[in-house]
Design an enzyme around this catalytic site. Structure first.
Site, short mmCIF file in Angstrom:
data_model
loop_
_atom_site.label_atom_id
_atom_site.label_comp_id
_atom_site.label_asym_id
_atom_site.label_seq_id
_atom_site.Cartn_x
_atom_site.Cartn_y
_atom_site.Cartn_z
N SER A 143 8.58 -1.90 -2.76
CA SER A 143 7.80 -2.54 -2.15
C SER A 143 7.29 -3.51 -1.36
O SER A 143 6.31 -3.33 -1.31
CB SER A 143 8.14 -3.42 -3.60
OG SER A 143 8.35 -2.77 -5.07
N ALA A 183 2.63 -13.62 -17.04
CA ALA A 183 2.39 -13.26 -16.72
C ALA A 183 3.47 -11.97 -16.33
O ALA A 183 2.86 -10.97 -16.15
CB ALA A 183 3.02 -14.04 -15.52
N GLU A 196 10.34 -17.15 -1.45
CA GLU A 196 9.25 -17.16 -2.61
C GLU A 196 9.98 -17.99 -4.14
O GLU A 196 10.48 -17.01 -4.84
CB GLU A 196 8.98 -16.20 -3.09
CG GLU A 196 7.38 -16.90 -3.68
CD GLU A 196 6.09 -15.76 -4.65
OE1 GLU A 196 5.19 -15.44 -3.73
OE2 GLU A 196 6.95 -15.21 -5.58
N ILE A 225 22.41 -26.74 -11.87
CA ILE A 225 21.50 -27.73 -12.01
C ILE A 225 21.46 -27.88 -13.96
O ILE A 225 21.83 -29.69 -14.75
CB ILE A 225 20.12 -28.17 -12.11
CG1 ILE A 225 20.33 -27.95 -10.00
CG2 ILE A 225 19.29 -29.45 -12.36
CD1 ILE A 225 18.97 -28.02 -9.76
N ASP A 266 7.80 -12.82 0.04
CA ASP A 266 8.49 -13.08 -0.89
C ASP A 266 9.23 -11.57 -0.58
O ASP A 266 10.04 -11.21 -2.33
CB ASP A 266 7.47 -12.58 -2.23
CG ASP A 266 6.92 -11.41 -1.57
OD1 ASP A 266 6.68 -11.10 -1.29
OD2 ASP A 266 6.08 -10.97 -3.23
N ARG A 318 15.66 -12.40 -7.61
CA ARG A 318 15.78 -10.48 -7.06
C ARG A 318 15.10 -10.82 -5.69
O ARG A 318 14.88 -11.67 -5.17
CB ARG A 318 14.49 -9.64 -8.34
CG ARG A 318 13.23 -10.31 -8.03
CD ARG A 318 12.14 -9.15 -7.30
NE ARG A 318 10.88 -9.52 -6.62
CZ ARG A 318 11.00 -10.55 -5.78
NH1 ARG A 318 11.19 -10.94 -4.37
NH2 ARG A 318 9.11 -10.22 -5.67
N SER A 320 -7.71 -13.79 -12.58
CA SER A 320 -6.89 -12.79 -13.76
C SER A 320 -6.62 -13.96 -14.63
O SER A 320 -6.20 -13.23 -16.16
CB SER A 320 -5.83 -12.42 -12.76
OG SER A 320 -4.66 -13.83 -12.77
N LYS A 331 12.92 -7.89 -3.02
CA LYS A 331 11.46 -7.69 -3.64
C LYS A 331 12.37 -5.46 -3.13
O LYS A 331 13.76 -5.44 -2.27
CB LYS A 331 11.06 -7.38 -2.79
CG LYS A 331 10.26 -6.98 -3.35
CD LYS A 331 8.49 -7.76 -2.09
CE LYS A 331 7.18 -7.39 -2.85
NZ LYS A 331 6.76 -7.92 -3.49
P1 0O2 Z 1 5.31 -8.58 -7.49
O1 0O2 Z 1 4.98 -7.08 -7.62
O2 0O2 Z 1 5.06 -10.12 -8.44
O3 0O2 Z 1 6.20 -8.96 -6.45
P2 0O2 Z 1 1.26 -12.30 -1.06
O4 0O2 Z 1 1.04 -11.11 -1.96
O5 0O2 Z 1 2.54 -12.99 -1.83
O6 0O2 Z 1 1.88 -12.39 0.74
P3 0O2 Z 1 -0.50 -13.90 -2.55
O7 0O2 Z 1 -0.84 -12.83 -3.01
O8 0O2 Z 1 -1.33 -14.78 -1.80
O9 0O2 Z 1 0.21 -13.23 -0.86
O10 0O2 Z 1 0.32 -14.93 -3.20
P4 0O2 Z 1 0.92 -15.23 -4.34
O11 0O2 Z 1 -0.83 -15.24 -4.98
O12 0O2 Z 1 1.02 -15.78 -4.45
O13 0O2 Z 1 1.11 -14.07 -5.39
C1 0O2 Z 1 2.36 -13.81 -4.88
C2 0O2 Z 1 3.59 -13.12 -6.28
O14 0O2 Z 1 2.92 -14.19 -7.48
C3 0O2 Z 1 2.99 -11.78 -7.03
O15 0O2 Z 1 3.46 -11.09 -5.76
C4 0O2 Z 1 2.97 -11.45 -8.05
O16 0O2 Z 1 4.46 -11.80 -8.62
C5 0O2 Z 1 2.63 -13.64 -8.53
N1 0O2 Z 1 1.51 -13.49 -8.67
C6 0O2 Z 1 0.23 -13.58 -8.16
N2 0O2 Z 1 -1.01 -13.25 -8.98
C7 0O2 Z 1 -1.04 -13.08 -9.60
C8 0O2 Z 1 -1.26 -12.09 -11.17
O17 0O2 Z 1 -2.67 -12.66 -11.36
N3 0O2 Z 1 -0.47 -11.86 -11.84
C9 0O2 Z 1 0.60 -11.56 -12.82
N4 0O2 Z 1 1.22 -11.32 -13.23
N5 0O2 Z 1 1.75 -12.18 -11.28
C10 0O2 Z 1 0.60 -12.90 -10.30
P5 0O2 Z 1 3.71 -9.46 -5.90
O18 0O2 Z 1 3.85 -8.97 -4.20
O19 0O2 Z 1 1.32 -9.83 -6.03
O20 0O2 Z 1 3.76 -9.15 -7.09
#
Ligand code: 0O2
Length: 271
Positions: free
Chosen positions: A52, A152, A140, A27, A73, A46, A115, A48
């Site tokens: 993780s 982030a 995701e 795109i 994800d 990526r 946060s 996972k």
């Molecule tokens: P990683 O290490 O990045 O993979 P889920 O945990 O996905 O089953 P949730 O928590 O409701 O369900 O999903 P959400 O809130 O949509 O978060 C999914 C991803 O968004 C996270 O994956 C993070 O990558 C990112 N994220 C969410 N909240 C935050 C935050 O407060 N700070 C930062 N830096 N990233 C955030 P993972 O698996 O938690 O982590």
């Protein structure tokens, strides 16, 4: 679950990440080729890591035989945009694609997390053709601006460093930084038109110059050397002036010359 089984489980996710990354990068390429503004600045993807995935299963009490249904994800795509306005445009673009089915979305841009985290998340289903047949895998997709991504990334590494014990003063500073990111994004949005205009004319100019150079290269094969030297000198003169209408006019003239020599279609792959 043994390593071999994990590889089998993760392979379709790897395919999905590779294919989507390629398609989304296309795109960007298409926009650049047509001189249009690309709402996508950058794409990364990526799968996972098994460690993780296991950590998440433990945290959320997910049985291992439910991993593919419950962990949404395993495959992740991150789309980085320049401006906040681009996020919605990209989300709509994805929703309208035939190869993507949106399951649900979370708008942390409008509803910032406590946060300070901001991003637009979509969980989508994407079909991959494997040796075992068609498989629909969950992916995701995170869409955010360059500034949101900067915040982030820093916050994520601090979360990793402190685990669940992030000191209060760091939390406060991150929260203040996220407010600064909101201001930065909104400041950039207010001069968006101006930034887009200058980026656009840079791209248009680059495309015209590429076409001109391509035609000159083709003419090299068929025209006489004195004429080519004259054309090249004229090109350098026009290029120095730098304005798009003059370059376009030169391209049209060159097109006519190339047509005379039937040199438009020669490409550099000809032996
Ligand atoms: P990683 O290490 O990045 O993979 P889920 O945990 O996905 O089953 P949730 O928590 O409701 O369900 O999903 P959400 O809130 O949509 O978060 C999914 C991803 O968004 C996270 O994956 C993070 O990558 C990112 N994220 C969410 N909240 C935050 C935050 O407060 N700070 C930062 N830096 N990233 C955030 P993972 O698996 O938690 O982590």
């Amino acid at each position: 679950m043994d390593i071999k089984l994990w590889r089998e489980i993760l392979y379709p996710y790897e395919m999905a990440v590779d294919e989507l990354t390629l398609k989304l990068n296309n795109i960007i390429k298409e926009c650049h080729a047509t001189g249009e503004y690309s709402p996508i600045e950058m794409v990364t993807g990526r799968v996972k890591k098994v460690s993780s995935i296991l950590e998440k299963c433990q945290k959320k009490n997910i049985a291992l035989n439910n991993v593919t249904q419950k962990v949404e994800d395993i495959a992740g795509i991150r789309i980085i945009c320049q401006f906040v306005e681009d996020i919605e445009r990209v989300a709509k673009m994805l929703e309208s694609r035939m190869d993507i089915t949106v399951i649900h979305a979370k708008d942390y841009v409008k509803n910032m997390k406590p946060s300070g985290y901001r991003s637009y998340h979509m969980i989508v289903e994407y079909p991959v053709e494997t040796l075992k047949g068609l498989q629909r895998v969950k992916v995701e997709i995170q869409i955010r601006t360059l500034a949101m991504n900067f915040w982030a990334t820093i916050e994520h590494s601090l979360q990793y460093k402190y685990r669940s014990n992030m000191p209060e003063h760091i939390r406060e500073r991150l929260s203040a930084a996220s407010q600064a990111i909101i201001s930065l994004d909104s400041e950039m949005s207010s001069i968006r038109e101006e930034i887009m205009d200058s980026q656009n004319s840079f791209r248009i100019k680059a495309n015209i110059v590429a076409e001109i150079l391509n035609l000159i290269q083709n003419l090299y094969k068929v025209a006489n050397k004195r004429e080519i030297v004259k054309i090249q000198d004229e090109f350098y003169r026009v290029y120095k002036q730098g304005d798009i209408p003059t370059l376009e006019h030169f391209l049209r003239e060159l097109d006519v010359i190339a047509e005379g020599y039937r040199a438009q279609g020669c490409d550099s792959h000809d032996f």
